[in-house]
Motif scaffolding. Structure first.
Motif, short mmCIF file in Angstrom:
data_model
loop_
_atom_site.label_atom_id
_atom_site.label_comp_id
_atom_site.label_asym_id
_atom_site.label_seq_id
_atom_site.Cartn_x
_atom_site.Cartn_y
_atom_site.Cartn_z
N GLY A 33 -3.27 14.95 4.35
CA GLY A 33 -2.79 13.60 4.11
C GLY A 33 -1.31 13.61 3.81
N ASP A 34 -0.67 12.48 4.08
CA ASP A 34 0.77 12.35 3.87
C ASP A 34 1.09 11.92 2.45
OD1 ASP A 34 1.30 12.98 6.53
OD2 ASP A 34 1.06 10.88 7.16
N PRO A 35 2.21 12.38 1.90
CA PRO A 35 2.63 11.89 0.58
C PRO A 35 2.73 10.37 0.58
CG PRO A 35 3.96 13.78 1.23
CD PRO A 35 3.12 13.41 2.43
N GLY A 36 2.29 9.77 -0.52
CA GLY A 36 2.28 8.32 -0.63
C GLY A 36 0.93 7.70 -0.35
N SER A 37 0.02 8.48 0.24
CA SER A 37 -1.34 8.00 0.48
C SER A 37 -2.32 8.97 -0.18
CB SER A 37 -1.63 7.89 1.98
OG SER A 37 -1.48 9.15 2.61
N ALA A 90 8.31 14.15 -3.68
CA ALA A 90 7.60 15.42 -3.77
C ALA A 90 6.10 15.18 -3.93
CB ALA A 90 8.12 16.24 -4.96
N ARG A 91 5.31 16.10 -3.39
CA ARG A 91 3.86 16.13 -3.61
C ARG A 91 3.51 17.47 -4.23
NH1 ARG A 91 -1.08 14.12 0.17
NH2 ARG A 91 -0.54 12.24 -1.00
N ILE A 92 2.77 17.44 -5.34
CA ILE A 92 2.50 18.64 -6.13
C ILE A 92 1.00 18.79 -6.33
CG2 ILE A 92 2.80 19.71 -8.40
CD1 ILE A 92 5.53 18.33 -8.52
N LEU A 93 0.50 20.00 -6.12
CA LEU A 93 -0.89 20.33 -6.38
C LEU A 93 -1.00 21.00 -7.74
CD1 LEU A 93 -3.88 20.78 -5.42
CD2 LEU A 93 -3.08 22.97 -4.48
N VAL A 97 -3.69 16.19 -7.23
CA VAL A 97 -2.45 16.07 -6.46
C VAL A 97 -1.63 14.94 -7.06
CG1 VAL A 97 -1.45 15.47 -4.21
CG2 VAL A 97 -3.45 16.97 -4.34
N TYR A 98 -0.34 15.19 -7.28
CA TYR A 98 0.60 14.19 -7.79
C TYR A 98 1.64 13.88 -6.73
CZ TYR A 98 -1.18 15.30 -12.47
OH TYR A 98 -1.97 15.50 -13.56
N ASP A 99 1.90 12.59 -6.50
CA ASP A 99 3.01 12.13 -5.67
C ASP A 99 4.07 11.51 -6.57
OD1 ASP A 99 2.13 12.88 -3.16
OD2 ASP A 99 1.09 11.00 -2.77
N VAL A 100 5.32 11.89 -6.37
CA VAL A 100 6.44 11.35 -7.15
C VAL A 100 7.03 10.17 -6.37
CG1 VAL A 100 8.64 11.84 -8.26
CG2 VAL A 100 6.92 13.66 -8.05
#
Length: 286
Positions: free
Chosen positions: A33-37, A119-122, A137-140
């Protein structure tokens, strides 16, 4: 809503556990999946998480995160035991924090330090305080408007931005307009805001008469605010001005007496500058 909020606090507290180096890929955990979704997670269950692990999946390409400034996070978490969903802000709204070890926990703060918006962080966190071990998963997300500048019409208040994005409003000479004015200043590239969604915004409000600031999310901790839009929960001028704008936009609202909804200021024209950071939920679940 309360369950997600409490869980996020628990996940943040879990970052005080020992942490393996960032960018060391946890075995058998895949994120798509793409960051933001909302991401999709794949891992064998039960999955052992003896210590915390952090991996930067996608480096951000926006402004760098700065200590003491706001950070806006979306997150999705599953139980490492059985992959059941135990937290999801993508179906509600993102959560704001101050970028500090006290607010985020020392290891999540360390993981975010040096990162940028986008950024996307696991994060793999061991069981803690009654919560199971988690894969999250965190999306900034942005904390200020991003997009293409728009040249405003003449005769409106002018807006200048500080380095962190905080607006300063300067009122023009002359009488205020007699009808609502909605003037985009920055046009974001995100989806249009729909009536019935919850919008996350930064804003400042001032009186036309003398420019006095009477309300601002940019003061103190500078944390964004979230509220329903287009359903009568905010003043009519806000509903008219924000619905159908795009996420990422900055909008100037000039609202005649009675349209701004500010207690004690119903007889004044009010001016707002609103940064639209996110729009969640709504009739189509977008």
């Amino acid at each position: 809503m309360r369950r997600v909020t409490v869980l996020l606090v628990a996940l943040v507290l879990a970052t005080t556990a020992a942490c393996t180096p960032a960018n060391e890929t946890p075995p058998d955990v895949q994120v798509s999946g793409d960051p933001g979704s909302a991401p999709e997670l794949s891992f064998p269950t039960p999955y052992a998480v003896p210590t915390q692990r952090v991996e930067v999946l996608v480096p951000g390409d926006g402004p760098a995160l700065e200590p003491g400034q706001p950070v806006l996070l979306d997150f999705y978490a599953e139980s490492a035991e059985d992959a059941s969903v135990i937290g999801d802000t993508y179906s509600s709204e993102p959560r704001p924090f101050v970028m500090s070890a006290e607010a985020l926990g020392p290891d999540l703060f360390a993981a975010l330090s040096g990162q940028s918006v986008g950024a996307r962080i696991l994060q793999l966190a061991p069981a803690r305080q009654g919560y199971p071990a988690t894969v999250a998963v965190y999306d900034v997300l942005p904390t200020r408007a991003t997009g293409e500048p728009v040249t405003p019409r003449e005769g409106l208040p002018t807006v200048t931005l500080a380095a962190d994005g905080e607006p300063t409003i300067t009122m023009p000479d002359g009488d205020p307009p007699s009808e609502n004015v909605v003037q985009p200043l920055i046009r974001g590239s995100g989806p249009q805001v729909q009536a019935g969604q919850a919008v996350t915004v930064q804003y400042v409000g001032a009186t036309w008469t003398d420019g006095t600031v009477f309300d601002s999310t940019w003061t103190d901790d500078k944390l964004p605010a979230t509220f329903p839009i287009g359903v009568g929960s905010v003043p009519d001028g806000w509903d008219e001005g924000i619905v159908e704008q795009t996420v990422g936009s900055q909008v100037l609202l000039v609202l005649p007496p009675g349209q701004g909804g500010e207690a004690g200021l119903n007889d004044q024209t009010l001016v707002y500058v609103v940064d639209i950071l996110a729009a969640s939920g709504g009739p189509e679940g977008s």
